[in-house]
Design a protein around this motif. Structure first.
Motif, PDB file in Angstrom:
ATOM      1  N   PHE A  29       0.862  -1.178   0.000  1.00  0.00           N
ATOM      2  CA  PHE A  29       0.000   0.000   0.000  1.00  0.00           C
ATOM      3  C   PHE A  29       0.900   1.230   0.000  1.00  0.00           C
ATOM      4  N   SER A  30       0.537   2.223  -0.787  1.00  0.00           N
ATOM      5  CA  SER A  30       1.345   3.430  -0.913  1.00  0.00           C
ATOM      6  C   SER A  30       0.421   4.603  -1.184  1.00  0.00           C
ATOM      7  N   ASN A  31       0.632   5.703  -0.457  1.00  0.00           N
ATOM      8  CA  ASN A  31      -0.211   6.875  -0.659  1.00  0.00           C
ATOM      9  C   ASN A  31       0.387   8.049   0.091  1.00  0.00           C
ATOM     10  N   ASP A  32      -0.170   9.224  -0.138  1.00  0.00           N
ATOM     11  CA  ASP A  32       0.220  10.377   0.667  1.00  0.00           C
ATOM     12  C   ASP A  32      -0.876  10.637   1.699  1.00  0.00           C
ATOM     13  N   ILE A  33      -0.456  11.124   2.855  1.00  0.00           N
ATOM     14  CA  ILE A  33      -1.381  11.399   3.952  1.00  0.00           C
ATOM     15  C   ILE A  33      -0.911  12.652   4.686  1.00  0.00           C
ATOM     16  N   THR A  34      -1.796  13.218   5.464  1.00  0.00           N
ATOM     17  CA  THR A  34      -1.436  14.313   6.367  1.00  0.00           C
ATOM     18  C   THR A  34      -1.836  13.880   7.769  1.00  0.00           C
ATOM     19  N   PRO A  35      -0.859  13.395   8.560  1.00  0.00           N
ATOM     20  CA  PRO A  35      -1.181  12.953   9.920  1.00  0.00           C
ATOM     21  C   PRO A  35      -1.692  14.112  10.775  1.00  0.00           C
ATOM     22  N   LEU A  36      -2.500  13.782  11.755  1.00  0.00           N
ATOM     23  CA  LEU A  36      -2.959  14.797  12.696  1.00  0.00           C
ATOM     24  C   LEU A  36      -1.752  15.362  13.448  1.00  0.00           C
ATOM     25  N   PRO A  37      -1.796  16.641  13.807  1.00  0.00           N
ATOM     26  CA  PRO A  37      -0.673  17.244  14.543  1.00  0.00           C
ATOM     27  C   PRO A  37      -0.356  16.462  15.822  1.00  0.00           C
ATOM     28  N   GLY A  38       0.921  16.264  16.079  1.00  0.00           N
ATOM     29  CA  GLY A  38       1.354  15.575  17.292  1.00  0.00           C
ATOM     30  C   GLY A  38       1.404  14.066  17.180  1.00  0.00           C
ATOM     31  N   ARG A  39       0.954  13.497  16.076  1.00  0.00           N
ATOM     32  CA  ARG A  39       0.978  12.038  15.901  1.00  0.00           C
ATOM     33  C   ARG A  39       2.411  11.546  15.767  1.00  0.00           C
ATOM     34  N   THR A  40       2.653  10.357  16.296  1.00  0.00           N
ATOM     35  CA  THR A  40       3.963   9.723  16.160  1.00  0.00           C
ATOM     36  C   THR A  40       3.943   8.778  14.970  1.00  0.00           C
ATOM     37  N   ARG A  41       5.127   8.361  14.564  1.00  0.00           N
ATOM     38  CA  ARG A  41       5.254   7.387  13.479  1.00  0.00           C
ATOM     39  C   ARG A  41       4.508   6.090  13.849  1.00  0.00           C
ATOM     40  N   ALA A  42       4.631   5.680  15.115  1.00  0.00           N
ATOM     41  CA  ALA A  42       3.971   4.456  15.580  1.00  0.00           C
ATOM     42  C   ALA A  42       2.449   4.590  15.514  1.00  0.00           C
ATOM     43  N   GLN A  43       1.921   5.755  15.842  1.00  0.00           N
ATOM     44  CA  GLN A  43       0.473   5.963  15.784  1.00  0.00           C
ATOM     45  C   GLN A  43      -0.024   5.954  14.340  1.00  0.00           C
ATOM     46  N   VAL A  44       0.748   6.534  13.434  1.00  0.00           N
ATOM     47  CA  VAL A  44       0.361   6.510  12.019  1.00  0.00           C
ATOM     48  C   VAL A  44       0.375   5.074  11.507  1.00  0.00           C
ATOM     49  N   TYR A  45       1.421   4.320  11.852  1.00  0.00           N
ATOM     50  CA  TYR A  45       1.510   2.915  11.450  1.00  0.00           C
ATOM     51  C   TYR A  45       0.301   2.132  11.958  1.00  0.00           C
TER      52      TYR A  45
END
Length: 74
Positions: A29-45
């Protein structure tokens, strides 16, 4: 090369693998995203894994082979 104004701030690639009756199945899976402010890499994963599992229940228990999350700007 042209770019869209609606491009996410980050780009991710996530490859999963699972066993099947006769071997293995892989999905990337591959895409662009805009994580919520303050999110960590682990939370995005974790959020990506949850979304993929919701869309593809068979992949809920798949193993992660590769994960990358990088700023989208060069």
């Amino acid at each position: 090369m042209t770019t869209s104004q609606n491009v996410g701030t980050h780009h991710f690639i996530l490859t999963l693998q699972m066993t099947t009756g006769s071997g293995f199945c892989m999905a990337t899976f591959s895409n662009d995203i805009t994580p919520l402010p303050g999110r960590t890499r682990a939370q995005v994963y974790a959020g990506l894994r949850e979304e993929i599992a919701r869309s593809n229940p068979r992949l809920a228990d798949a193993n992660t082979v590769f994960f990358a999350l990088e700023r989208n700007q060069l």
